[in-house]
Design a protein around this motif. Structure first.
Motif, PDB file in Angstrom:
ATOM      1  N   LEU A 141       0.814  -1.200   0.000  1.00 34.36           N
ATOM      2  CA  LEU A 141       0.000   0.000   0.000  1.00 34.36           C
ATOM      3  C   LEU A 141       0.854   1.259   0.000  1.00 34.36           C
ATOM      4  CD1 LEU A 141      -2.563  -1.028   2.789  1.00 34.36           C
ATOM      5  CD2 LEU A 141      -2.794  -1.373   0.318  1.00 34.36           C
ATOM      6  N   ILE A 142       0.489   2.199  -0.877  1.00 34.01           N
ATOM      7  CA  ILE A 142       1.114   3.515  -0.896  1.00 34.01           C
ATOM      8  C   ILE A 142      -0.010   4.540  -0.955  1.00 34.01           C
ATOM      9  CG2 ILE A 142       2.715   5.087  -2.040  1.00 34.01           C
ATOM     10  CD1 ILE A 142       3.898   2.625  -3.484  1.00 34.01           C
ATOM     11  N   GLU A 143      -0.169   5.317   0.120  1.00 28.60           N
ATOM     12  CA  GLU A 143      -1.206   6.333   0.121  1.00 28.60           C
ATOM     13  C   GLU A 143      -0.576   7.710  -0.063  1.00 28.60           C
ATOM     14  OE1 GLU A 143      -5.095   7.890   2.626  1.00 28.60           O
ATOM     15  OE2 GLU A 143      -3.440   6.969   3.730  1.00 28.60           O
ATOM     16  N   ILE A 144      -1.046   8.433  -1.070  1.00 29.97           N
ATOM     17  CA  ILE A 144      -0.608   9.801  -1.313  1.00 29.97           C
ATOM     18  C   ILE A 144      -1.581  10.744  -0.611  1.00 29.97           C
ATOM     19  CG2 ILE A 144      -0.207  11.561  -3.075  1.00 29.97           C
ATOM     20  CD1 ILE A 144       0.481   9.304  -5.020  1.00 29.97           C
ATOM     21  N   GLY A 145      -1.045  11.710   0.126  1.00 26.71           N
ATOM     22  CA  GLY A 145      -1.907  12.596   0.917  1.00 26.71           C
ATOM     23  C   GLY A 145      -2.439  11.874   2.135  1.00 26.71           C
ATOM     24  N   THR A 146      -1.547  11.188   2.827  1.00 26.43           N
ATOM     25  CA  THR A 146      -1.946  10.268   3.893  1.00 26.43           C
ATOM     26  C   THR A 146      -2.350  10.951   5.192  1.00 26.43           C
ATOM     27  OG1 THR A 146      -1.257   8.183   4.939  1.00 26.43           O
ATOM     28  CG2 THR A 146       0.372   9.959   4.864  1.00 26.43           C
ATOM     29  N   SER A 147      -1.914  12.192   5.407  1.00 25.29           N
ATOM     30  CA  SER A 147      -2.182  12.923   6.649  1.00 25.29           C
ATOM     31  C   SER A 147      -1.592  12.166   7.842  1.00 25.29           C
ATOM     32  CB  SER A 147      -3.676  13.178   6.830  1.00 25.29           C
ATOM     33  OG  SER A 147      -3.940  13.980   7.956  1.00 25.29           O
ATOM     34  N   ALA A 148      -2.425  11.495   8.633  1.00 30.41           N
ATOM     35  CA  ALA A 148      -1.927  10.736   9.784  1.00 30.41           C
ATOM     36  C   ALA A 148      -1.861   9.238   9.505  1.00 30.41           C
ATOM     37  CB  ALA A 148      -2.815  10.993  11.002  1.00 30.41           C
ATOM     38  N   GLY A 149      -2.234   8.834   8.282  1.00 29.11           N
ATOM     39  CA  GLY A 149      -2.099   7.429   7.890  1.00 29.11           C
ATOM     40  C   GLY A 149      -3.214   6.502   8.339  1.00 29.11           C
ATOM     41  N   LEU A 150      -4.309   7.040   8.842  1.00 29.68           N
ATOM     42  CA  LEU A 150      -5.348   6.185   9.417  1.00 29.68           C
ATOM     43  C   LEU A 150      -6.028   5.292   8.382  1.00 29.68           C
ATOM     44  CD1 LEU A 150      -7.023   8.647  11.955  1.00 29.68           C
ATOM     45  CD2 LEU A 150      -5.050   7.137  12.273  1.00 29.68           C
ATOM     46  N   GLN A 151      -6.101   5.748   7.131  1.00 26.73           N
ATOM     47  CA  GLN A 151      -6.737   4.915   6.104  1.00 26.73           C
ATOM     48  C   GLN A 151      -5.846   3.759   5.660  1.00 26.73           C
ATOM     49  OE1 GLN A 151      -9.953   7.912   4.022  1.00 26.73           O
ATOM     50  NE2 GLN A 151      -8.075   7.517   2.928  1.00 26.73           N
ATOM     51  N   LEU A 152      -4.554   3.850   5.953  1.00 31.97           N
ATOM     52  CA  LEU A 152      -3.649   2.746   5.627  1.00 31.97           C
ATOM     53  C   LEU A 152      -3.923   1.512   6.484  1.00 31.97           C
ATOM     54  CD1 LEU A 152      -0.343   4.721   5.132  1.00 31.97           C
ATOM     55  CD2 LEU A 152      -1.271   3.096   3.486  1.00 31.97           C
ATOM     56  N   LEU A 153      -4.703   1.691   7.534  1.00 31.80           N
ATOM     57  CA  LEU A 153      -5.033   0.577   8.437  1.00 31.80           C
ATOM     58  C   LEU A 153      -6.417   0.010   8.151  1.00 31.80           C
ATOM     59  CD1 LEU A 153      -3.651   2.010  11.811  1.00 31.80           C
ATOM     60  CD2 LEU A 153      -2.585   0.302  10.324  1.00 31.80           C
ATOM     61  N   TRP A 154      -6.904   0.147   6.919  1.00 31.08           N
ATOM     62  CA  TRP A 154      -8.254  -0.321   6.578  1.00 31.08           C
ATOM     63  C   TRP A 154      -8.468  -1.797   6.911  1.00 31.08           C
ATOM     64  CZ3 TRP A 154      -8.097  -4.357   3.223  1.00 31.08           C
ATOM     65  CH2 TRP A 154      -6.967  -4.478   2.407  1.00 31.08           C
ATOM     66  N   ASP A 155      -7.393  -2.596   6.873  1.00 30.44           N
ATOM     67  CA  ASP A 155      -7.522  -4.029   7.164  1.00 30.44           C
ATOM     68  C   ASP A 155      -7.549  -4.314   8.667  1.00 30.44           C
ATOM     69  OD1 ASP A 155      -4.804  -3.122   7.110  1.00 30.44           O
ATOM     70  OD2 ASP A 155      -4.156  -5.216   7.263  1.00 30.44           O
ATOM     71  N   LYS A 156      -7.359  -3.290   9.480  1.00 29.83           N
ATOM     72  CA  LYS A 156      -7.392  -3.438  10.937  1.00 29.83           C
ATOM     73  C   LYS A 156      -8.752  -3.039  11.517  1.00 29.83           C
ATOM     74  CE  LYS A 156      -3.010  -4.545  10.980  1.00 29.83           C
ATOM     75  NZ  LYS A 156      -2.605  -5.959  11.244  1.00 29.83           N
ATOM     76  N   TYR A 157      -9.689  -2.667  10.642  1.00 30.37           N
ATOM     77  CA  TYR A 157     -11.000  -2.217  11.091  1.00 30.37           C
ATOM     78  C   TYR A 157     -12.061  -3.261  10.752  1.00 30.37           C
ATOM     79  CZ  TYR A 157      -8.420   2.241  10.838  1.00 30.37           C
ATOM     80  OH  TYR A 157      -7.481   3.235  10.974  1.00 30.37           O
ATOM     81  N   SER A 158     -13.205  -3.121  11.409  1.00 31.15           N
ATOM     82  CA  SER A 158     -14.341  -4.006  11.177  1.00 31.15           C
ATOM     83  C   SER A 158     -15.427  -3.232  10.431  1.00 31.15           C
ATOM     84  CB  SER A 158     -14.868  -4.523  12.524  1.00 31.15           C
ATOM     85  OG  SER A 158     -16.011  -5.314  12.339  1.00 31.15           O
ATOM     86  N   TYR A 159     -16.180  -3.933   9.555  1.00 33.93           N
ATOM     87  CA  TYR A 159     -17.168  -3.266   8.709  1.00 33.93           C
ATOM     88  C   TYR A 159     -18.532  -3.939   8.773  1.00 33.93           C
ATOM     89  CZ  TYR A 159     -12.851  -1.381   6.798  1.00 33.93           C
ATOM     90  OH  TYR A 159     -11.620  -0.783   6.668  1.00 33.93           O
ATOM     91  N   THR A 160     -19.550  -3.102   8.803  1.00 37.67           N
ATOM     92  CA  THR A 160     -20.913  -3.589   8.690  1.00 37.67           C
ATOM     93  C   THR A 160     -21.643  -2.718   7.671  1.00 37.67           C
ATOM     94  OG1 THR A 160     -23.003  -3.954   9.864  1.00 37.67           O
ATOM     95  CG2 THR A 160     -21.615  -2.186  10.684  1.00 37.67           C
TER      96      THR A 160
END
Length: 343
Positions: A141-160
């Motif tokens: 993963l390479i995120e451009i405009g990452t700010s604090a990088g929280l979206q780079l952890l999408w696989d660490k979150y749960s979704y409904t």
């Protein structure tokens, strides 16, 4: 930029972004559009920045940082029971801005709109499920405009997705709920796609362990949006528990240095959400040119929105062959998306 153009931006912000989402910002934006004194303050925003977001973020930041004023009584982020809109709401807002003019101008000149909207991961998850299905390799993963990088952890979150089914990391404390609109359903993989590497690049990295950065990121969240604030706080805690390599550089020009380090047994995934509208036009074409160059020798995926239009797009190369897909129409804060991608 002249006052007329700035006024138009606040008018558009009120009607296109705030209506139905933030009564407070809609109301204040309409008044700002006709107030020469406040428009003059807003004119100090950095070039290329979304002026209303930056301006409201600056005001919110000062309030969250402890600036005492009657204006704070209208902010749901400041008081448990905020005052309803009344005839004094805008006069209080204007008085706050004029009283703190120099501090607001300083923030406008030195800060960036870098909202780490964690709920956008609701549509990133099925997007990366699709990418993994195509790549059959661990994702780099390479995120451009990452700010604090929280979206780079999408696989660490749960979704409904408005059902009893849970996707992603079912044990995560970060639970993201979103609505899938329309007839098409995305490919939602129960098993989390494997992530090999995470890089985040930004002109300014926000460190959630730094108080100033933490408060600034919270200030970019609209006052009424308690759910977004809570999600941000949970994701910030998750960031403290996981390693992400964040690099303070120009995301477009520094990209080649990162690509050189990525093993060939991984699929390169370059992504960015709601940031390309801040790219200079030349930078957009430089980015696409370089991705096309990579695609001649390696599998590479480019997931993005707000570059040419508001929709989420995926351009990718597999074995040198190029594919271009429209993935989804998305709500800016991730509350819903309408899937368009054919599986």
């Amino acid at each position: 930029m002249g006052n007329e153009e700035i006024a138009k931006r606040f008018e558009n912000f009120a009607s296109k972004e705030c209506r139905g989402s933030s009564e407070w910002y809609e109301y204040i934006s309409i008044h700002i559009a006709g107030d020469v004194e406040i428009l003059e303050i807003a004119s100090h925003a950095r070039a290329g920045q979304p002026i209303p977001n930056l301006f409201f973020g600056a005001v919110h930041y000062l309030l969250l940082s402890g600036t005492d004023h009657k204006l704070g009584q209208y902010y749901a982020s400041m008081v448990q029971t905020p005052k309803k809109l009344d005839q004094q709401a805008y006069p209080h807002f204007k008085d706050f801005c004029l009283s703190n003019r120099s501090r607001i101008v300083s923030l406008l000149q030195n800060k960036l709109v870098q909202t780490n909207e964690v709920a956008r991961c609701a549509y990133l998850y099925p997007s990366f499920c699709f990418i993994y299905k195509k790549a059959l390799k661990p994702l780099a993963l390479i995120e451009i405009g990452t700010s604090a990088g929280l979206q780079l952890l999408w696989d660490k979150y749960s979704y409904t997705y408005h059902s009893d089914d849970l996707y992603g990391d079912r044990h995560s404390k970060v639970i993201i709920s979103s609505e899938i609109r329309g007839d098409k359903m995305p490919f939602l993989q129960k098993e989390i796609p494997p992530v090999a590497l995470r890089y985040g690049i930004d002109l300014h990295i926000n460190d959630v362990n730094n108080k100033e950065d933490y408060v600034w990121l919270k200030s970019l969240i609209w006052p009424e949006h308690e759910d977004r604030r809570s999600l941000f706080e949970q994701a910030a805690n998750c960031m403290k528990e996981n390693h992400v390599q964040l690099i303070e550089e120009n995301g477009v020009t520094f990209l080649p240095h990162i690509i050189e380090q990525i093993p060939h047994e991984t699929a390169i995934c370059i992504f960015h959400t709601h940031v390309a509208n801040q790219f200079p036009e030349q930078a957009k074409y430089e980015l696409l040119h370089y991705i096309n160059k990579i695609g001649k020798t390696r599998d590479v995926f480019h997931l993005y929105n707000n570059m040419w239009d508001s929709k989420l797009h995926l351009d990718y190369f597999i074995s040198g062959r190029e594919y271009n897909e429209t993935v989804a129409e998305t709500e800016g804060h991730g509350r819903w998306f309408q899937w368009e991608l054919k599986e």
